[in-house]
Design an enzyme around this catalytic site. Structure first.
Site, PDB file in Angstrom:
ATOM      1  N   GLN A  67       0.881  -1.168  -0.024  1.00 10.79           N
ATOM      2  CA  GLN A  67      -0.132  -0.128  -0.118  1.00 10.79           C
ATOM      3  C   GLN A  67       0.782   1.150  -0.083  1.00 10.79           C
ATOM      4  OE1 GLN A  67      -2.248   1.000   3.517  1.00 10.79           O
ATOM      5  NE2 GLN A  67      -3.619   2.481   2.438  1.00 10.79           N
ATOM      6  N   ILE A  88       8.845  -9.302  -3.050  1.00 13.38           N
ATOM      7  CA  ILE A  88       9.107 -10.792  -3.207  1.00 13.38           C
ATOM      8  C   ILE A  88       8.183 -11.466  -4.306  1.00 13.38           C
ATOM      9  CG2 ILE A  88       9.576 -10.931  -0.666  1.00 13.38           C
ATOM     10  CD1 ILE A  88       6.532 -11.576  -0.218  1.00 13.38           C
ATOM     11  N   ILE A  97      12.968  -9.737   2.881  1.00 14.70           N
ATOM     12  CA  ILE A  97      13.352  -9.190   4.142  1.00 14.70           C
ATOM     13  C   ILE A  97      13.914 -10.211   5.325  1.00 14.70           C
ATOM     14  CG2 ILE A  97      11.382  -9.092   5.466  1.00 14.70           C
ATOM     15  CD1 ILE A  97      12.346  -6.265   6.327  1.00 14.70           C
ATOM     16  N   TYR A  99       1.232  -7.271  16.344  1.00 22.43           N
ATOM     17  CA  TYR A  99       1.241  -5.759  15.519  1.00 22.43           C
ATOM     18  C   TYR A  99       2.204  -4.828  16.148  1.00 22.43           C
ATOM     19  CZ  TYR A  99       0.747  -2.149  11.950  1.00 22.43           C
ATOM     20  OH  TYR A  99       0.823  -1.246  11.230  1.00 22.43           O
ATOM     21  N   LYS A 118       6.085  -3.242  16.663  1.00 21.13           N
ATOM     22  CA  LYS A 118       6.213  -1.856  16.276  1.00 21.13           C
ATOM     23  C   LYS A 118       7.051  -1.328  17.632  1.00 21.13           C
ATOM     24  CE  LYS A 118       4.579  -1.676  12.342  1.00 21.13           C
ATOM     25  NZ  LYS A 118       5.371  -1.529  11.226  1.00 21.13           N
TER      26      LYS A 118
END
Ligand code: SER
Length: 318
Positions: free
Chosen positions: A12, A35, A55, A143, A147
């Site tokens: 995005q 990827i 990654i 998540y 972070k």
């Protein structure tokens, strides 16, 4: 910034950031890292070099950085919040294993690194309104755990090794080019697609649930401006609160209805996304970003709504 590697260039943010960087740094190499299975297409493929960069593969990152003499890495590979709850192990592997690989390459090959953090770095113990820059984080989601860990690890690499790491805590990002996938704030993107297609919108988030949101052009500008900023003015690094608007489903629905009068919405609340949304702040205080590197948003809810609808209606009315 001159030679830039974007890891996650077809996502995005990446799909738009890559094009914007190619527009600004015409003399440099702006490498679209991807990827297999998420190859760049169309304009993104035709406008510049692309390379397979997984990654989780440090060697592959290092080879690409050496080959193109990369000086700046945008690390945009991540699973969004709801998907990360379904696949927490993979979220850690990409979010933290991946970041570690990027930071090691940056340490050895002298790159600056941008890694987005998020409103998801905060949790239920965090002050909800005008959440300060420096406050309790304690996220409850994988998540958010990635972070916060990413913020700490990025600061560590700066303090310990002098790697020029920089980051912003993005709100929910609203855009019309590439759809997000598996986030909690995605409803605020999906609602525009329904309105532009003349369909009823089924909202997974309860009325009255406020979250910070931002239009993609502001987010891209923020990501570029922080990497260009004079770091001698930084008190913070990883990561800055940035903000532009906060709304709940009713507010955005009513704003869209001003331009699409027949638009309809009903609620079918998704318990997972609702719980995540309730653990996040209502709105962030971005004073430090404004003071330390001149952050300032350009879009508010109404200017964003008009632009999103114009872009999507042009696409779906063709
Ligand atoms: N947009 C993200 C999500 O909803 C939050 O940063 O997961």
């Amino acid at each position: 910034m001159k030679n830039v590697l974007i890891i996650g260039s077809t996502g995005q943010i990446g799909s738009e950031l890559t094009m914007k960087l190619r527009g600004i740094y015409k003399e440099g190499n702006i490498i679209a890292g991807y990827i297999p299975g998420a190859e760049p297409k169309g304009e993104l493929l035709e406008s510049g070099p692309a390379a397979v960069v997984d990654i989780t593969n440090e060697q592959q990152i290092a080879e690409t950085v050496s080959k193109y003499k990369i000086d700046t890495i945008y690390n945009l590979a991540a699973l969004l919040s709801a998907v990360a709850e379904a696949k927490p192990q993979l979220a850690w592997k990409i979010g933290i294993g991946g970041l570690f690989n990027v930071l090691e390459v940056a340490r050895e090959l002298h790159c600056a690194v941008f890694t987005p953090s998020s409103i998801g770095a905060f949790g239920t113990d965090t002050p909800k309104d005008k959440t300060p820059q420096d406050t309790v984080r304690n996220p409850r989601t994988m998540y958010g755990v990635t972070k916060v860990t990413g913020e700490l690890l990025s600061n560590y690499y700066y303090i310990r090794f002098g790697v020029d790491t920089r980051s912003v805590r993005f709100p929910g990002l609203i855009s019309y080019v590439t759809l997000p996938g598996g986030g909690t704030t995605d409803y605020a993107v999906d609602i525009f697609y329904s309105a532009a297609k003349g369909q009823k919108f089924v909202c997974p988030i309860k009325a009255g649930t406020f979250m910070d949101m931002m239009y993609m052009p502001d987010a891209l500008r923020g990501a570029i401006e922080i990497m260009e900023a004079d770091a001698t003015k930084f008190v913070h690094r990883n990561s800055f609160n940035i903000a532009s608007m906060s709304f709940d489903p009713e507010i955005i629905y009513n704003n869209i209805k001003k331009y699409v009068p027949g638009f309809q919405m009903e609620y079918q609340v998704d318990p997972l996304r609702q719980a995540i949304a309730e653990s996040w702040p209502n709105s962030l205080d971005d004073t430090c970003a404004r003071q330390e590197w001149g952050w300032k948003p350009e879009y508010d809810l109404d200017t964003m709504t008009k632009d999103m609808l114009a872009k999507l209606e042009a696409r779906y009315k063709k």
